[in-house]
Design an enzyme around this catalytic site. Structure first.
Site, PDB file in Angstrom:
ATOM      1  N   ALA A   1       0.845  -1.192   0.000  1.00  0.00           N
ATOM      2  CA  ALA A   1       0.000   0.000   0.000  1.00  0.00           C
ATOM      3  C   ALA A   1       0.881   1.243   0.000  1.00  0.00           C
ATOM      4  CB  ALA A   1      -0.908  -0.005   1.223  1.00  0.00           C
TER       5      ALA A   1
ATOM      6  N   ASP B   1      -8.411 -17.539  -0.895  1.00  0.00           N
ATOM      7  CA  ASP B   1      -8.473 -18.801  -0.141  1.00  0.00           C
ATOM      8  C   ASP B   1      -9.443 -18.715   1.047  1.00  0.00           C
ATOM      9  OD1 ASP B   1      -6.471 -19.339  -1.901  1.00  0.00           O
ATOM     10  OD2 ASP B   1      -4.894 -19.657  -0.399  1.00  0.00           O
TER      11      ASP B   1
ATOM     12  N   ARG C   1     -12.763   5.904  -7.291  1.00  0.00           N
ATOM     13  CA  ARG C   1     -11.938   5.082  -8.175  1.00  0.00           C
ATOM     14  C   ARG C   1     -12.746   4.354  -9.239  1.00  0.00           C
ATOM     15  NH1 ARG C   1      -7.661   2.435  -3.817  1.00  0.00           N
ATOM     16  NH2 ARG C   1      -6.320   4.268  -3.682  1.00  0.00           N
TER      17      ARG C   1
END
Lengths: 418, 211, 557
Positions: free
Chosen positions: C130, C301, C363
């Site tokens: 990040a 997962d 975004r």
């Protein structure tokens, strides 16, 4: 032990083992070599050449070459360093000579000083070698007032400083350029060569660095001549060699034998054979950084040329014998760990590469590695050599690569799923 | 195409490919020593690299190193410090004793032998040794700044012969500097407004319309 | 719209560079973004979404590739774990990124014995990547309410109001918690450590609210968290240990997990009082054929396993495509260029040199607008890679030196691409970045499965259908702490019940009843590029490993 085997003792003869007592040393045959050398100092270098004396610390480099190179330099402040850093696993010859016969060593160092006209002679001793430094320091103190030392000083054109100093006691501290760094007072960082120490060593002065065993031999050559020394060896080799025998043998210990004695004789005659009658498997030779010797090499005469012809090196004369039942992978992993820990830190590939090798070997040893891990080991053996300033990483790779070459099936059998 | 060898496996990839992607094509399982795949920030893909015609072997992060013809690459596993340099959050808050903490938690730091191995090993080109020396001499803030962009790849841990764990020392300095000194006035005021009940959220008040 | 269907038509690189004048007019205003999103955002790609047929969220849509995994069979059967090594812990945390480390630290600080397992290495995660920062309403002109509303609106009003309020309300305390653990934040220029925090503005927000450390905020956060978790005496860390299944008791509660040790080539059973799932997102599934900015391990997962056990999903069809992944060269395609660049004033222009969207819109809107430009032939083509231009030279001209001082990561990426961002624009194209939805949680991070908690990107409900910059890091701190605390406090109804694969049997019955194939197995653990084959790797496991050497080996995982 058969009597003929004791007749050739030169360095370890009982009469030389007088410890730090200088008077006792000089009352025997001690000092004769130095006195002779004082009479004809200019002939010393050619004498060593004629005798075929070579570096007995491992490299086997002709001693006269180092001396001649330093002697040719005009610098008046030359230095002789007696390298007693001995820190290789399984090697315990120099500690014996320094503790039991310090004057034999000092006398040789002073003769070397005469040969190159040195003003300083340093006994560089591993502080971890039990009793060695104390004996040397005491011995050096006794020389300080002795007229013989003054005579040597006069012969080299000024007072001669004779001193004992503790080495850092690290494996890397025995490497020639590392010795220079340490004697200068710094950490024993190896340096790039050239310049070689014989041209520019301690403090920039020409410096001869010889192993303890090499220097211990010098006075005897001066006394008895080159032909005598050459005649001591077998199989065309010159002199005697101290062998540090250890591992799975009945009688481990230090043996002085003619240079060129077959390996099998050392193990099975002097060493009393394999412990518990186990099968012989291999020898880790000459300190840790040489190619393994296996059953096929038992007949090899132990001299520089013959061992080299079999793809290994005589090294320090340490012979660590392992029997069937020893895991080669684990043994090699131990060695590589030793190298990784001993790497000085200057060259990251040496330090990180040896750790990676050790890590991969440990994984193979514990049965968790895959074929890819073994491939990675071999690739490191390809990539790492030459990546360090000194030869440490090359030595580590030699052990791994040679064990892989000779015991590949053992590695493969340890692979997961293999 | 560029040909290289990675952990003993040949790889042939287009120019511009990174070593990590080349490893994948060479059939090397990318399950360890890999992570961010190109950003060069997770520090997982440590590698030794030898370029054609260069005697030197250099360290690098494989995900941000483009392949070159004849290159040899060996991945390096993460080397953990020989022993954990353990401390707790309570060690971080008192600026007056920060230097004592550094010396107590990282006693090896004063034994730096100035070999510069850590500097050479750092794939980010940080002045690691300088950072170690600053921390060892009590300049916590100075040391912290040196490690601003450290990705904790631990190559300096592996490289350091004195087991100083330089990056962990650097991180300790960073944590000491932040936890011990950073007291933002605006944050403190806002925390007070919240705990005093002066600032709350009306969760039902919001509609889709922009105000 | 699938990017593979985008015509490779566009404006050649050289023409686009020539058209770049830096003094481009303001972009057209968008009054209603919905038509743009419906037509161009990949969440709405034609023929893409599939309706889930089984599980707690049957009837909901999600991308086909993800649906296949959500409705797949388990990797293991009872027989696979018969006689395998078992360890016990109080709290099991699955995942070694930011959320996992914080949950582990919070649980351990509450006194619990914690085992943290992670697929790669501790800290190798999306968190460390990040760049932009963390939202926290500290500004005098800002408030929790403003942050709350921005977040809810940015998520197209789809977020859970209670969760958003929790997220926002935790903000200032979360930042304090991070500072106390030694994380550094940038201060305003000229201000000392007790001055005001430096704030940047995120797309879709009304006031500057992003706190950061240079443009490596995630790195700064993760290295602190990794160290703290690694040094905590009550936390044990197992690296290289991907989770392959959860363990259930007779009531359907979660009582542990099965991990696969890549080190030992075998399964290990972990019994736990409670489990925190913090496995992150799904970018490496390359949904809809997009490149991704994600870490190698982001393969959904935990999402798959929690769903199989009965947890409900929220907005499983909503993903964030970060507008500015690098578009060229191919080897770096998808790598992220932080929103910080636009936040500082960099503009986006198409192949004609025109701005086409307010760069600080949410975004999803910016990404859809870029896809529209490319889809309608106004994109820029370079070596067959399509994109639009991030005008970094204009930014550098307007604010000399800003690239080098503030956009370090952008410069680093551009350097690797062979681009000098001060002189050349950077081609960008949306990159699969974040899973907006996820497992439904309450404000304590709890799921509908007793004993199973979630934190971080794997959970859903906070960001609605679109996450704002800086809210991911904020979420993982706040909800990592909430989940860790709740997991440490959790007391099962029947503490010593069974721990097995009972729920897997139930699941298989449901798959068969729904007529779904049983030959698809999940979780995938690694994306195809990793070249990992579980069956082949298992074959390497040595049966002669003694229990003691196994235990010793577990210590060094």
């Amino acid at each position: 032990m058969a009597p003929e085997m004791t007749t050739n003792l030169v360095l370890t003869a009982p009469e030389h083992r007088v410890g730090a007592d200088l008077d006792a040393w000089l009352s025997g045959s001690g000092g004769l070599g130095l006195r002779l050398a004082l009479e004809t100092p200019s002939g010393l270098i050619s004498l060593m050449e004629a005798a075929g004396l070579r570096g007995l610390g491992g490299a086997g480099f002709p001693t006269f070459r180092k001396w001649a190179a330093a002697a040719a330099e005009p610098d008046p402040e030359k230095v002789v360093v007696c390298n007693g850093n001995e820190d290789e696993p399984g090697t315990f010859k120099d500690v014996f000579l320094l503790r039991e016969t310090p004057h034999q060593v000092i006398e040789g160092a002073l003769i070397a000083g005469l040969a190159i006209r040195a003003r300083r002679v340093v006994l560089y001793v591993n502080p971890h070698a039990r009793g060695a430094f104390d004996a040397v320091a005491k011995a050096v103190a006794q020389w300080q007032e002795h007229p013989l030392l003054a005579a040597v000083g006069a012969a080299v054109g000024g007072p001669l400083r004779l001193e004992a100093m503790r080495s850092p006691g690290l494996y890397i501290g025995g490497e020639e350029t590392a010795v220079v760094s340490a004697v200068e007072g710094g950490f024993p960082f190896p340096r790039r060569k050239p310049p070689f120490p014989a041209a520019s060593g301690v403090g920039g002065h020409p410096t001869v660095i010889n192993n303890v065993e090499t220097l211990a031999t010098v006075s005897h050559i001066v006394r008895h001549g080159a032909a005598w020394y050459r005649g001591l060896g077998r199989n065309g080799a010159a002199g005697t060699k101290l062998f540090s025998l250890s591992g799975d043998v009945q009688r481990p210990g230090l043996y002085e034998l003619p240079m060129g004695t077959p390996l099998s004789e050392l193990i099975f005659v002097h060493g009393g054979g394999m412990l518990l009658g186990k099968e012989f498997k291999a020898v880790f030779t000459g300190g840790p950084s040489n190619t393994l010797l296996t059953r096929d090499e038992l007949d090899v005469p132990m001299d520089f040329e013959s061992v080299r012809a079999r793809g290994s090196r005589l090294g320090t004369g340490a012979m660590i014998v392992v029997s069937e039942g020893t895991s080669i992978v684990r043994k090699v992993a131990e060695y590589v760990n030793f190298f990784a820990a001993g790497s000085c830190g200057q060259c990251p590939p040496c330090k990180t590469g040896s750790y990676q090798l050790a890590h991969l070997l440990q994984r193979i040893d514990t049965g968790l590695a895959t074929r890819a891990d073994l491939d990675a080991v071999e690739h490191l053996c390809d990539l790492l050599p030459g990546s360090g300033r000194c030869g440490l990483i090359d030595g580590a790779v030699t052990v791994v690569a040679s064990s892989l070459q000779r015991f590949r099936s053992e590695y493969e059998g340890q692979l997961a799923g293999g | 195409m560029v040909n290289l060898t990675i952990d003993g496996r040949p790889a042939s990839v287009p120019e511009g490919t990174t070593i990590v992607l080349a490893a994948a094509t060479a059939g090397i399982a990318l399950t360890t020593n890999v992570g961010c795949m190109g950003q060069g920030v997770c520090g997982a893909c440590r590698a030794l690299v030898r370029r054609t015609g260069e005697p030197e072997v250099r360290t690098a992060l494989a995900c941000e190193t483009p392949v070159e013809d004849g290159m040899q690459v060996s991945f390096l596993d993460r080397v953990a410090p020989r022993r954990p340099h353990a401390y707790s959050e309570t060690d971080l808050v008192d600026g007056w004793t920060a230097y004592e903490r550094v010396l107590a938690v990282f006693p090896e730091a004063v034994r730096c032998r100035h070999c510069s191995g850590c500097d050479r090993a750092c794939p980010k080109g940080l002045e690691v040794q300088k950072g170690v020396n600053l921390a060892a001499s009590g300049d916590i803030a100075g040391a912290a700044a040196v490690f601003d962009l450290c990705v904790m790849c631990n190559l300096c841990v592996a490289a350091c012969p004195e087991h100083i764990a330089p990056n962990h020392l650097g991180l300790f300095a960073r944590r000491l500097a932040a936890a011990g000194t950073q007291r933002p006035a605006d944050l403190i005021r806002r925390l007070h407004e919240i705990t005093s009940g002066a600032m709350t959220i009306d969760a039902d008040a919001c509609t889709d319309k922009q105000p | 719209m699938n990017p593979t269907e985008i015509p490779a038509a566009g404006i050649p690189w050289s023409e686009a560079i020539a058209a770049l004048d830096g003094g481009s007019a303001p972009p057209p205003a968008i009054t209603d973004a919905q038509p743009l999103l419906r037509h161009w955002h990949p969440d709405h790609s034609a023929g893409g979404p599939r309706r889930l047929a089984v599980g707690a969220s049957a009837g909901q849509d999600c991308p086909a590739a993800l649906a296949d995994l959500l409705q797949a069979d388990a990797l293991i059967d009872d027989i696979d774990i018969a006689g395998c090594a078992t360890v016990s812990t109080e709290v099991l945390v699955i995942g070694g990124g930011g959320a996992g480390c914080i949950a582990a630290l919070t649980a351990a600080e509450a006194g619990a014995k914690v085992l943290l397992t992670t697929k790669l290495g501790l800290g190798d995660s999306n968190t460390v990547m990040a760049e932009g920062g963390i939202q926290c309403a500290v500004g005098a002109e800002d408030s929790l309410q403003t942050h709350f509303e921005d977040t809810l609106r940015g998520g197209q009003m789809a977020g859970d109001r209670a969760l958003v309020a929790a997220l926002v309300g935790d903000g200032p305390a979360s930042v304090r918690w991070l500072i106390e653990r030694g994380m550094t934040f940038d201060m305003e220029e000229g201000q000392g450590p007790s001055g005001r925090l430096r704030r940047k503005r995120a797309g879709g927000t009304r006031v500057p609210r992003i706190l950061s450390f240079r443009d490596v905020t995630g790195l700064e956060m993760m290295r602190v968290l990794r160290e703290a978790a690694g040094l905590h005496p009550r936390i044990t860390v197992w690296n290289r240990s991907p989770v392959v299944e959860l363990l259930s008791d007779e009531t359907g509660g979660c009582v542990g997990a099965v991990i696969y040790s890549l080190h030992l080539h075998r399964f290990v059973l972990i019994r736990a009082r409670s489990v925190v799932m913090a496995t992150g997102g799904a970018g490496r599934l390359h949904l809809n054929g997009f490149p991704t900015s994600n870490h190698l391990g982001a393969t959904a997962d935990g999402l798959v396993l929690a769903y199989r056990m009965g947890a409900r999903l929220r907005e499983p069809d909503s993903f964030q495509y970060h507008p500015t992944g690098i578009a060229w060269p191919p080897a770096l395609r998808g790598q992220l260029i932080s929103e910080a660049a636009r936040s500082l004033g960099a503009t986006l222009v198409n192949g004609h040199g025109h701005r086409f969207v307010d760069e600080l819109s949410p975004r999803d809107v910016v990404a859809a607008a870029i896809l529209r430009e490319c889809g309608e032939g106004r994109g820029v083509l370079r070596d067959g890679c399509v994109g639009v231009l991030l005008d970094t030279p204009a930014l550098e001209r307007a604010r000399p030196g800003i690239l080098k001082t503030t956009l370090v990561t952008l410069c680093h990426l551009a350097h690797k691409a062979g681009i000098d961002p001060a002189r050349e624009p950077v081609p960008v194209y949306p990159t699969l970045h974040y899973q907006n939805g996820g497992i439904a949680i309450g404000t304590d991070g709890g799921t509908e499965v007793p004993g199973l908690y979630c934190a971080g990107e794997v959970s859903g409900g906070i960001h609605g259908r679109n996450r704002l910059m800086g809210n991911a890091l904020l979420e993982l701190v706040g909800f990592g702490r909430r989940a860790g605390a709740a997991a440490a406090a959790f007391q099962p109804v029947r503490p010593s019940g069974r721990a097995n694969l009972g729920h897997v049997q139930e699941w298989r019955r449901a798959l068969v009843a729904a007529g779904l194939p049983l030959d698809v197995k999940a979780p995938v653990l690694f994306p195809p590029i990793a070249g990992f084959d579980l069956a082949a790797d298992r074959a390497l496991g040595r049966s002669d490993l003694s229990a003691r050497s196994l235990e010793a080996a577990l210590q060094v995982l």
